[in-house]
Design a protein around this motif. Structure first.
Motif, PDB file in Angstrom:
ATOM      1  N   LEU A  71       0.921  -1.234  -0.040  1.00  9.82           N
ATOM      2  CA  LEU A  71      -0.189  -0.038   0.065  1.00  9.82           C
ATOM      3  C   LEU A  71       0.796   1.175   0.056  1.00  9.82           C
ATOM      4  O   LEU A  71       1.935   1.288   0.548  1.00  9.82           O
ATOM      5  CB  LEU A  71      -0.984  -0.124   1.097  1.00  9.82           C
ATOM      6  N   ASP A  90      -2.357   5.989   1.043  1.00  6.66           N
ATOM      7  CA  ASP A  90      -3.600   5.209   1.271  1.00  6.66           C
ATOM      8  C   ASP A  90      -3.613   4.678   2.764  1.00  6.66           C
ATOM      9  O   ASP A  90      -4.536   4.683   3.365  1.00  6.66           O
ATOM     10  CB  ASP A  90      -3.494   4.124   0.109  1.00  6.66           C
ATOM     11  N   LEU A  99      -8.488   4.686  -4.056  1.00  5.58           N
ATOM     12  CA  LEU A  99      -7.463   3.943  -4.050  1.00  5.58           C
ATOM     13  C   LEU A  99      -6.503   4.038  -5.020  1.00  5.58           C
ATOM     14  O   LEU A  99      -6.923   4.411  -6.218  1.00  5.58           O
ATOM     15  CB  LEU A  99      -7.538   2.438  -3.704  1.00  5.58           C
ATOM     16  N   VAL A 110      -5.432  -4.133   1.487  1.00 12.73           N
ATOM     17  CA  VAL A 110      -6.295  -2.989   2.030  1.00 12.73           C
ATOM     18  C   VAL A 110      -7.153  -3.971   2.955  1.00 12.73           C
ATOM     19  O   VAL A 110      -7.120  -3.266   4.240  1.00 12.73           O
ATOM     20  CB  VAL A 110      -7.210  -2.511   0.852  1.00 12.73           C
TER      21      VAL A 110
END
Length: 119
Positions: free
Chosen positions: A2, A6, A43, A56
């Motif tokens: 990630l 985010d 995202l 996520v």
């Protein structure tokens, strides 16, 4: 992996939402706050979007339940035999997983006045 942006946005969403939904097609995470207003996070995957969505989900699970791995089998078992503790209901709604919502809706401990899901 990630992006740091985010991760920050997701952590804020977790802290301010009572329920979270992941839209895998639009690549957004939607949180519902206590005043029934939606907060949307776009995202920004840098690679394969399926791998990014899994990352996520892993972040959500780790931050909300404090658990690493194996959560889906527990949720499936809970939703079948209706064993979700009332203290976990609100946390399960934050996961953004279908199995979590099914587990909450099937429990006998469901307090309809305390938990309202608009999704």
């Amino acid at each position: 992996m990630l992006s740091t942006e985010d991760i920050l946005k997701l952590n804020v969403l977790i802290a301010t939402s009572v329920a979270i939904r992941i839209d895998t097609y639009k690549l957004v995470v939607v949180g519902l706050n206590a005043k029934f207003k939606e907060q949307v996070i776009d995202l920004n995957p840098t690679g394969d979007s399926d791998v990014y969505i899994k990352a996520v989900k892993k972040l959500l699970i780790n931050q909300i339940l404090g658990a690493m791995g194996g959560y889906i089998s527990y949720l499936k078992r809970w939703s079948r035999i209706v064993e979700v503790a009332s203290s976990n209901l609100a946390l399960l709604l934050k996961l953004g997983e279908v199995e979590a919502v099914v587990a909450v809706s099937n429990t006998t401990n469901f307090d309809k006045t305390g938990l309202v899901v608009c999704y």
